[in-house]
Motif scaffolding. Structure first.
Motif, short mmCIF file in Angstrom:
data_model
loop_
_atom_site.label_atom_id
_atom_site.label_comp_id
_atom_site.label_asym_id
_atom_site.label_seq_id
_atom_site.Cartn_x
_atom_site.Cartn_y
_atom_site.Cartn_z
N ILE A 42 0.84 -1.20 0.00
CA ILE A 42 0.00 0.00 0.00
C ILE A 42 0.87 1.25 0.00
O ILE A 42 0.62 2.20 -0.76
CB ILE A 42 -0.95 -0.01 1.22
CG1 ILE A 42 -1.92 -1.19 1.13
CG2 ILE A 42 -1.72 1.31 1.30
CD1 ILE A 42 -2.74 -1.41 2.39
N ALA A 43 1.88 1.27 0.85
CA ALA A 43 2.78 2.42 0.91
C ALA A 43 3.44 2.66 -0.43
O ALA A 43 3.52 3.80 -0.91
CB ALA A 43 3.82 2.22 2.01
N ARG A 44 3.92 1.58 -1.05
CA ARG A 44 4.58 1.70 -2.36
C ARG A 44 3.60 2.23 -3.40
O ARG A 44 3.94 3.11 -4.19
CB ARG A 44 5.13 0.34 -2.77
CG ARG A 44 6.01 0.38 -4.02
CD ARG A 44 6.50 -1.00 -4.41
NE ARG A 44 7.10 -1.69 -3.26
CZ ARG A 44 6.58 -2.76 -2.66
NH1 ARG A 44 5.45 -3.27 -3.09
NH2 ARG A 44 7.19 -3.33 -1.63
N HIS A 45 2.37 1.71 -3.40
CA HIS A 45 1.36 2.13 -4.38
C HIS A 45 0.97 3.59 -4.17
O HIS A 45 0.65 4.29 -5.15
CB HIS A 45 0.13 1.23 -4.24
CG HIS A 45 -0.82 1.31 -5.39
ND1 HIS A 45 -0.44 1.13 -6.70
CD2 HIS A 45 -2.16 1.58 -5.42
CE1 HIS A 45 -1.49 1.27 -7.50
NE2 HIS A 45 -2.55 1.54 -6.74
N ALA A 46 1.00 4.04 -2.92
CA ALA A 46 0.64 5.43 -2.61
C ALA A 46 1.82 6.37 -2.79
O ALA A 46 1.65 7.61 -2.76
CB ALA A 46 0.12 5.53 -1.18
N GLY A 47 3.02 5.81 -2.95
CA GLY A 47 4.20 6.64 -3.14
C GLY A 47 4.70 7.28 -1.86
O GLY A 47 5.25 8.38 -1.88
N VAL A 48 4.50 6.57 -0.73
CA VAL A 48 4.98 7.10 0.55
C VAL A 48 5.86 6.05 1.23
O VAL A 48 5.84 4.86 0.86
CB VAL A 48 3.80 7.46 1.49
CG1 VAL A 48 2.91 8.51 0.86
CG2 VAL A 48 2.99 6.22 1.87
N ALA A 49 6.63 6.49 2.20
CA ALA A 49 7.47 5.56 2.96
C ALA A 49 6.60 4.73 3.90
O ALA A 49 5.52 5.17 4.32
CB ALA A 49 8.50 6.34 3.76
N LEU A 50 7.07 3.54 4.25
CA LEU A 50 6.31 2.68 5.15
C LEU A 50 6.11 3.36 6.51
O LEU A 50 5.04 3.23 7.12
CB LEU A 50 7.03 1.34 5.34
CG LEU A 50 6.29 0.29 6.16
CD1 LEU A 50 4.94 -0.05 5.54
CD2 LEU A 50 7.15 -0.97 6.30
N ARG A 51 7.11 4.10 6.97
CA ARG A 51 6.96 4.80 8.25
C ARG A 51 5.87 5.85 8.18
O ARG A 51 5.19 6.14 9.19
CB ARG A 51 8.29 5.42 8.69
CG ARG A 51 8.81 6.52 7.79
CD ARG A 51 10.11 7.11 8.33
NE ARG A 51 10.65 8.15 7.46
CZ ARG A 51 11.39 7.95 6.40
NH1 ARG A 51 11.71 6.71 6.06
NH2 ARG A 51 11.83 8.95 5.67
N THR A 52 5.69 6.45 6.98
CA THR A 52 4.59 7.42 6.81
C THR A 52 3.25 6.72 6.90
O THR A 52 2.31 7.23 7.53
CB THR A 52 4.72 8.13 5.45
OG1 THR A 52 5.97 8.80 5.39
CG2 THR A 52 3.59 9.14 5.26
N PHE A 53 3.18 5.54 6.30
CA PHE A 53 1.94 4.75 6.39
C PHE A 53 1.57 4.53 7.86
O PHE A 53 0.44 4.77 8.28
CB PHE A 53 2.11 3.41 5.67
CG PHE A 53 0.93 2.50 5.82
CD1 PHE A 53 -0.07 2.47 4.87
CD2 PHE A 53 0.82 1.65 6.92
CE1 PHE A 53 -1.16 1.64 5.01
CE2 PHE A 53 -0.27 0.81 7.07
CZ PHE A 53 -1.27 0.81 6.11
N TYR A 54 2.53 4.06 8.65
CA TYR A 54 2.24 3.73 10.04
C TYR A 54 2.10 4.98 10.93
O TYR A 54 1.62 4.88 12.06
CB TYR A 54 3.30 2.79 10.60
CG TYR A 54 3.09 1.36 10.15
CD1 TYR A 54 1.95 0.67 10.53
CD2 TYR A 54 4.03 0.71 9.35
CE1 TYR A 54 1.74 -0.64 10.13
CE2 TYR A 54 3.82 -0.60 8.93
CZ TYR A 54 2.67 -1.27 9.33
OH TYR A 54 2.46 -2.56 8.92
N ARG A 55 2.49 6.12 10.43
CA ARG A 55 2.24 7.36 11.16
C ARG A 55 0.75 7.67 11.20
O ARG A 55 0.24 8.25 12.15
CB ARG A 55 2.99 8.50 10.51
CG ARG A 55 2.87 9.85 11.24
CD ARG A 55 3.58 10.95 10.48
NE ARG A 55 4.96 10.58 10.18
CZ ARG A 55 5.64 11.04 9.13
NH1 ARG A 55 5.06 11.84 8.26
NH2 ARG A 55 6.90 10.67 8.96
N TYR A 56 0.05 7.25 10.14
CA TYR A 56 -1.37 7.58 10.01
C TYR A 56 -2.31 6.41 10.30
O TYR A 56 -3.45 6.62 10.72
CB TYR A 56 -1.65 8.11 8.60
CG TYR A 56 -0.94 9.39 8.28
CD1 TYR A 56 -1.06 10.50 9.10
CD2 TYR A 56 -0.14 9.50 7.14
CE1 TYR A 56 -0.40 11.68 8.81
CE2 TYR A 56 0.52 10.68 6.84
CZ TYR A 56 0.38 11.77 7.68
OH TYR A 56 1.04 12.94 7.39
#
Length: 210
Positions: A42-56
């Motif tokens: 999901i993070a890759r598909h959204a173009g964000v870092a994995l840590r950004t994913f888990y921030r939200y």
């Protein structure tokens, strides 16, 4: 995620990032299912870092919560602009009709995306838990809105019952529709089912205040 415009640039960026991640998660869930999708995907598909994913978001299933909450947020926003004193049942129905309508392609896509997520939730307890949590949060946020619309000195128990019944009416309508092949408009559509449920669950003595 609230429908009110974020008050600062930072909040707007945060909301935009959350929505990008949510759309990415929904697309992957639709294409390959929640079980075959990872947070990394999901993070890759959204173009964000994995840590950004888990921030939200706490989990991959939690990532779609902004999309699952969208309809309830729009419905509540409509009720927040309604004038007190009008017949409550009609006010609720009007807001449902507007929030679940599909007047254009974007609205139709949003409803179909919700259908896909609810179908996926049938086989994914974690995704189903997110859906239930979204509805619980919506019910809690609806209580002060109903209190304002009900009357000048509303009965607290009655207000909570109306908020719970109204929330469940829409939830049941969407779950019922998701299990069918009915369209986004017409007979069997979300708005038709939600109106029907609302009249049955939020009717009679409850709305009259008896």
């Amino acid at each position: 995620m609230s429908t009110r415009p974020p008050s600062s640039l930072t909040e707007r960026r945060k909301a935009a990032t959350q929505l990008e991640i949510a759309h990415a998660a929904a697309e992957l869930f639709a294409a390959q299912g929640p079980h075959a999708t990872t947070a990394e995907d999901i993070a890759r598909h959204a173009g964000v870092a994995l840590r950004t994913f888990y921030r939200y978001f706490r989990s991959k299933q939690d990532a779609v919560s902004p999309l699952l909450a969208d309809g309830a947020d729009r419905w509540r926003a409509l009720l927040e602009t309604a004038e007190p004193g009008a017949e409550l049942s009609r006010t609720l129905e009007t807001a449902v009709e507007q929030s679940l309508a599909a007047p254009d392609e974007a609205a139709a896509r949003a409803l179909l995306r919700t259908r896909g997520l609810l179908r996926a939730a049938a086989d994914d307890p974690a995704l189903r838990a997110v859906w239930y949590r979204v509805n619980q949060e919506s019910e809690e946020r609806l209580v002060p809105v109903i209190a304002r619309l009900a009357d000048e000195r509303p009965d607290a128990l009655r207000v909570r019952l109306i908020a719970a019944a109204a929330t469940d009416a829409i939830r049941i309508a969407l779950e019922t529709w998701a299990a069918t092949e009915a369209g986004v408009t017409g007979e069997g559509s979300p708005v038709a089912l939600a109106t029907r449920c609302l009249r049955r669950l939020v009717g009679g003595d409850l709305l009259s205040g008896s």
